[in-house]
Write an enzyme that holds these catalytic residues in place. Structure first.
Site, PDB file in Angstrom:
ATOM      1  N   SER A   1       0.831  -1.207   0.000  1.00 26.30           N
ATOM      2  CA  SER A   1       0.000   0.000   0.000  1.00 26.30           C
ATOM      3  C   SER A   1       0.860   1.248   0.000  1.00 26.30           C
ATOM      4  CB  SER A   1      -0.898   0.003   1.240  1.00 26.30           C
ATOM      5  OG  SER A   1      -1.558   1.243   1.391  1.00 26.30           O
TER       6      SER A   1
ATOM      7  N   TYR B   1      -4.014  -0.746   9.649  1.00 24.88           N
ATOM      8  CA  TYR B   1      -3.754  -1.097   8.250  1.00 24.88           C
ATOM      9  C   TYR B   1      -2.315  -0.770   7.866  1.00 24.88           C
ATOM     10  CZ  TYR B   1      -4.234  -0.947   3.136  1.00 24.88           C
ATOM     11  OH  TYR B   1      -4.069  -1.137   1.788  1.00 24.88           O
TER      12      TYR B   1
ATOM     13  N   LYS C   1       0.748  -3.382   6.708  1.00 22.83           N
ATOM     14  CA  LYS C   1       1.301  -3.300   5.357  1.00 22.83           C
ATOM     15  C   LYS C   1       2.792  -2.947   5.381  1.00 22.83           C
ATOM     16  CE  LYS C   1      -2.225  -4.134   2.578  1.00 22.83           C
ATOM     17  NZ  LYS C   1      -2.218  -5.181   1.533  1.00 22.83           N
TER      18      LYS C   1
END
Length: 447
Positions: free
Chosen positions: A331, A344, A348
């Protein structure tokens, strides 16, 4: 014709049956299967599919005491030789050496009958008798491999029936050679043609029911690959509805599901070359102070741990793959995290670090590991209306402003990311590993 065939059928009825003397082998050595496929691919000079038949009939035939003798006399009909070559390879202990010896034997067969005007076809076998395991059919397309498999099924039945009636006999080696090397086949050899980049290759894509994963499956198919598409969504089983795609319902946070998906890939196609580790989830938009423990754990489980478990399960097979590669979908939040996305972004970032370590560890095995950092790919399941509104609010933007919030002022789609995946899986990135590439329209904070 009908009268003659009917007479033959009546004669055969009850006199020569296809017997099975062993039950199917359900404990196939999958690692050895991929090694066989690799040896055949290298001998032919291009990636091959390897379709294993471990049915009771095939295992029984492979266990016949004189199987090498009776299978090495010639094909069922002269025109089958175009598809199957004159004889199969009989495998037992050292498959790589056996396939090398088969190639040498084929070269001797060609030299013996060549009148000096012919060009030798490739020396790889088209099917194998794997003693104790069954039979394997090879082809650089699934269609070709399936045709070989069908011919093989008829052939082993006919051989056994013929042996029961007095002995299997075929045309002479010289006559069969003339059929194999007739002028139209030689013309086809000289003409050649361009094949799709991934023809004969096997890919596994996770999170394949929508968005980036679905786009990757579609582009890999166009590129000639066979693909195992894995997703927790049950629709994955029927989404693509093509022989080149094996749809598997699986929860990537469950190690057993991962193992099942990888093993099913090997059993179906014979190997593994490309892994697109894509499955992920964007957890709730929560500041660290207010973050629910479940959000943190959910993100780590799917966005990090599942990828590590997938790599661990795939690596032994990728070591025997054809130009093997792992492509990690991470990401933009790794180089440029945003507020409210701690769970998140942290997962990542750890995934990206894991990919870097994997590149260092697997380079000696010829396995390339590269990472893609997409951003603002709104045609994915991750971007629900709720998530989109939350992220836009975090930046003080409207939803529409947030969607075009990149340097190029352009929309980034799942297909754009899939294009980069295919570039990384192909020759464009053949000499690249450990790379991180953004597909984000240009992000000021990243740049």
């Amino acid at each position: 014709m009908i009268k003659s065939v009917t007479k033959a059928e009546k004669f055969l009825r009850g006199k020569a049956t296809f017997k099975t003397i062993r039950k199917p082998n359900n404990k196939t050595d999958l690692l050895l299967l991929v090694k066989i496929r690799k040896a055949v691919s290298e001998t032919r000079g291009k990636a091959q599919y390897a379709l294993l038949d471990n049915s009771a009939q095939s295992v029984s035939f492979s266990n016949t005491n004189n199987v090498k003798s009776i299978s090495s006399k010639g094909p069922l009909t002269p025109d089958h030789i175009i598809r199957t070559k004159r004889v199969p390879v009989v495998l037992k202990n050292d498959p790589a050496k056996t396939i090398h010896d088969f190639a040498a034997s084929y070269q001797a067969y060609f030299d013996k009958h060549n009148d000096g005007t012919l060009s030798c076809l490739d020396k790889a076998p088209r099917w194998a008798i794997w003693q104790g395991h069954g039979t394997i059919s090879f082809g650089n397309t699934l269609k070709d491999a399936t045709i070989v498999s069908n011919i093989k099924t008829h052939t082993i039945k006919a051989i056994q029936q013929a042996e029961a009636l007095g002995g299997w006999k075929t045309l002479s080696e010289k006559t069969l050679f003339k059929m194999e090397y007739w002028e139209l086949e030689q013309a086809k050899l000289k003409k050649g043609g361009t094949e799709p980049e991934f023809q004969g290759k096997v890919a596994l894509v996770t999170g394949a029911a929508s968005g980036i994963g679905k786009a990757c499956v579609e582009r890999l198919i166009v590129g000639g690959a066979a693909v195992t598409a894995v997703d927790i969504d049950p629709k994955i089983k029927v989404l693509f509805n093509r022989s080149e795609v094996l749809g598997i319902v699986g929860d990537l946070t469950d190690k057993k599901h991962i193992k099942t998906a990888v093993e099913a890939t090997i059993k179906k196609f014979g190997g593994l070359d490309i892994v697109v580790s894509n499955a992920g989830i964007f957890t709730a938009n929560e500041p660290i102070e207010q973050m629910a423990e479940s959000s943190w754990n959910k993100s780590l489980d799917l966005n990090l741990t599942s990828h590590q478990q997938l790599m661990k399960e795939c690596i032994p097979y990728l070591k025997e793959g054809i130009d093997p590669t792992i492509i990690i979908i991470a990401s933009k939040n790794v180089p440029a995290p945003g507020p409210g996305a701690g769970a998140y972004s942290a997962a990542k970032a750890a995934l990206t670090q894991l990919a870097r370590v994997a590149a260092l560890e697997l380079g000696k095995d010829g396995i390339r590991v590269n990472t893609i950092h997409p951003n603002a790919v709104f045609d994915t399941a991750v971007w629900t209306n709720k998530v989109l509104k939350g992220r836009a609010k975090s930046y003080g933007l409207s939803v529409e402003e947030y969607k075009s919030n990149n340097i190029l002022k352009t929309e980034v789609t799942s297909q754009n990311v899939a294009q980069m995946v295919c570039a990384m899986a192909g020759q464009s990135f053949a000499k690249t590993t450990g790379a991180q590439v953004a597909v984000d329209g240009g992000n000021e904070r990243v740049i």
